[in-house]
Design a protein around this motif. Structure first.
Motif, PDB file in Angstrom:
ATOM      1  N   GLN A   1       0.827  -1.200   0.000  1.00 54.26           N
ATOM      2  CA  GLN A   1       0.000   0.000   0.000  1.00 54.26           C
ATOM      3  C   GLN A   1       0.863   1.252   0.000  1.00 54.26           C
ATOM      4  O   GLN A   1       2.026   1.224   0.410  1.00 54.26           O
ATOM      5  CB  GLN A   1      -0.922   0.022   1.215  1.00 54.26           C
ATOM      6  N   HIS A   2       0.280   2.328  -0.483  1.00 50.69           N
ATOM      7  CA  HIS A   2       0.887   3.652  -0.453  1.00 50.69           C
ATOM      8  C   HIS A   2      -0.283   4.616  -0.336  1.00 50.69           C
ATOM      9  O   HIS A   2      -1.311   4.422  -0.989  1.00 50.69           O
ATOM     10  CB  HIS A   2       1.681   3.908  -1.740  1.00 50.69           C
ATOM     11  N   PRO A   3      -0.160   5.657   0.487  1.00 53.05           N
ATOM     12  CA  PRO A   3      -1.312   6.562   0.688  1.00 53.05           C
ATOM     13  C   PRO A   3      -1.808   7.245  -0.584  1.00 53.05           C
ATOM     14  O   PRO A   3      -2.949   7.683  -0.638  1.00 53.05           O
ATOM     15  CB  PRO A   3      -0.800   7.598   1.695  1.00 53.05           C
ATOM     16  N   LYS A   4      -0.979   7.314  -1.621  1.00 56.14           N
ATOM     17  CA  LYS A   4      -1.392   7.972  -2.860  1.00 56.14           C
ATOM     18  C   LYS A   4      -1.600   6.975  -4.011  1.00 56.14           C
ATOM     19  O   LYS A   4      -1.743   7.372  -5.158  1.00 56.14           O
ATOM     20  CB  LYS A   4      -0.369   9.032  -3.245  1.00 56.14           C
ATOM     21  N   PHE A   5      -1.619   5.695  -3.696  1.00 51.06           N
ATOM     22  CA  PHE A   5      -1.850   4.653  -4.695  1.00 51.06           C
ATOM     23  C   PHE A   5      -3.210   4.029  -4.397  1.00 51.06           C
ATOM     24  O   PHE A   5      -3.324   3.106  -3.592  1.00 51.06           O
ATOM     25  CB  PHE A   5      -0.740   3.591  -4.621  1.00 51.06           C
ATOM     26  N   ILE A   6      -4.235   4.583  -5.033  1.00 56.69           N
ATOM     27  CA  ILE A   6      -5.613   4.195  -4.737  1.00 56.69           C
ATOM     28  C   ILE A   6      -6.365   3.986  -6.049  1.00 56.69           C
ATOM     29  O   ILE A   6      -6.327   4.841  -6.940  1.00 56.69           O
ATOM     30  CB  ILE A   6      -6.324   5.280  -3.893  1.00 56.69           C
ATOM     31  N   LYS A   7      -7.039   2.874  -6.142  1.00 64.32           N
ATOM     32  CA  LYS A   7      -7.833   2.580  -7.343  1.00 64.32           C
ATOM     33  C   LYS A   7      -8.851   3.694  -7.569  1.00 64.32           C
ATOM     34  O   LYS A   7      -9.539   4.122  -6.642  1.00 64.32           O
ATOM     35  CB  LYS A   7      -8.544   1.240  -7.174  1.00 64.32           C
ATOM     36  N   GLY A   8      -8.916   4.181  -8.813  1.00 62.23           N
ATOM     37  CA  GLY A   8      -9.867   5.232  -9.154  1.00 62.23           C
ATOM     38  C   GLY A   8      -9.329   6.637  -8.923  1.00 62.23           C
ATOM     39  O   GLY A   8     -10.013   7.616  -9.213  1.00 62.23           O
ATOM     40  N   LYS A   9      -8.111   6.750  -8.390  1.00 62.42           N
ATOM     41  CA  LYS A   9      -7.526   8.075  -8.130  1.00 62.42           C
ATOM     42  C   LYS A   9      -6.166   8.183  -8.823  1.00 62.42           C
ATOM     43  O   LYS A   9      -5.145   8.482  -8.208  1.00 62.42           O
ATOM     44  CB  LYS A   9      -7.416   8.324  -6.632  1.00 62.42           C
ATOM     45  N   LYS A  10      -6.195   7.952 -10.123  1.00 64.66           N
ATOM     46  CA  LYS A  10      -4.979   7.967 -10.934  1.00 64.66           C
ATOM     47  C   LYS A  10      -4.220   9.289 -10.829  1.00 64.66           C
ATOM     48  O   LYS A  10      -2.996   9.317 -10.913  1.00 64.66           O
ATOM     49  CB  LYS A  10      -5.370   7.679 -12.391  1.00 64.66           C
ATOM     50  N   HIS A  11      -4.939  10.377 -10.614  1.00 66.25           N
ATOM     51  CA  HIS A  11      -4.308  11.697 -10.539  1.00 66.25           C
ATOM     52  C   HIS A  11      -3.310  11.815  -9.383  1.00 66.25           C
ATOM     53  O   HIS A  11      -2.426  12.657  -9.410  1.00 66.25           O
ATOM     54  CB  HIS A  11      -5.375  12.793 -10.429  1.00 66.25           C
ATOM     55  N   LEU A  12      -3.421  10.954  -8.386  1.00 70.77           N
ATOM     56  CA  LEU A  12      -2.494  11.007  -7.242  1.00 70.77           C
ATOM     57  C   LEU A  12      -1.139  10.369  -7.552  1.00 70.77           C
ATOM     58  O   LEU A  12      -0.161  10.616  -6.840  1.00 70.77           O
ATOM     59  CB  LEU A  12      -3.110  10.298  -6.027  1.00 70.77           C
ATOM     60  N   LEU A  13      -1.074   9.551  -8.605  1.00 69.41           N
ATOM     61  CA  LEU A  13       0.159   8.828  -8.916  1.00 69.41           C
ATOM     62  C   LEU A  13       1.340   9.760  -9.141  1.00 69.41           C
ATOM     63  O   LEU A  13       2.470   9.433  -8.799  1.00 69.41           O
ATOM     64  CB  LEU A  13      -0.030   7.928 -10.140  1.00 69.41           C
ATOM     65  N   SER A  14       1.091  10.938  -9.702  1.00 74.24           N
ATOM     66  CA  SER A  14       2.182  11.883  -9.973  1.00 74.24           C
ATOM     67  C   SER A  14       2.812  12.414  -8.683  1.00 74.24           C
ATOM     68  O   SER A  14       3.897  12.988  -8.711  1.00 74.24           O
ATOM     69  CB  SER A  14       1.672  13.052 -10.826  1.00 74.24           C
TER      70      SER A  14
END
Length: 106
Positions: A80-93
């Motif tokens: 897990q990673h706090p910014k790696f969430i299904k449906g929230k691709k914009h956080l990957l950057s």
């Protein structure tokens, strides 16, 4: 060029669409992912997405991007990673790679 977290994210979505016998998937809620069958993941899935096809290399990359392995509970062994969430691709950057620390001579 995609970053490692972007590649992992797209791999998970692709594998979900293909219903790849549950080799790797997001956990319920999409806040982590679990490799259900490491051998098949390494031999069949990794070569489709990554230049390195060794599980140890994949885990090292996860560590460099500060993914945490869940050590207990229902999703034991998931990452897990706090910014790696299904449906929230914009956080990957916002997921950055740690620079490797160089060892200094003592």
């Amino acid at each position: 060029k995609q970053t490692f977290p972007e590649k992992v994210y797209h791999m998970l979505l692709d594998q979900e669409k293909e219903d790849s016998d549950g080799v790797v998937s997001f956990v319920a809620g999409g806040t982590a992912f679990l490799i259900h069958n490491p051998r098949v993941f390494e031999s069949d899935v990794m070569p489709l997405y990554f230049s390195s096809t060794r599980m140890a290399s994949f885990q090292r990359q996860l560590n460099l991007y500060n993914f945490q392995r869940i050590d207990h509970g229902l999703y034991r062994r998931a990452y897990q990673h706090p910014k790696f969430i299904k449906g929230k691709k914009h956080l990957l950057s916002q997921i950055n790679r740690d620079r490797e620390r160089k060892k200094t001579a003592t």
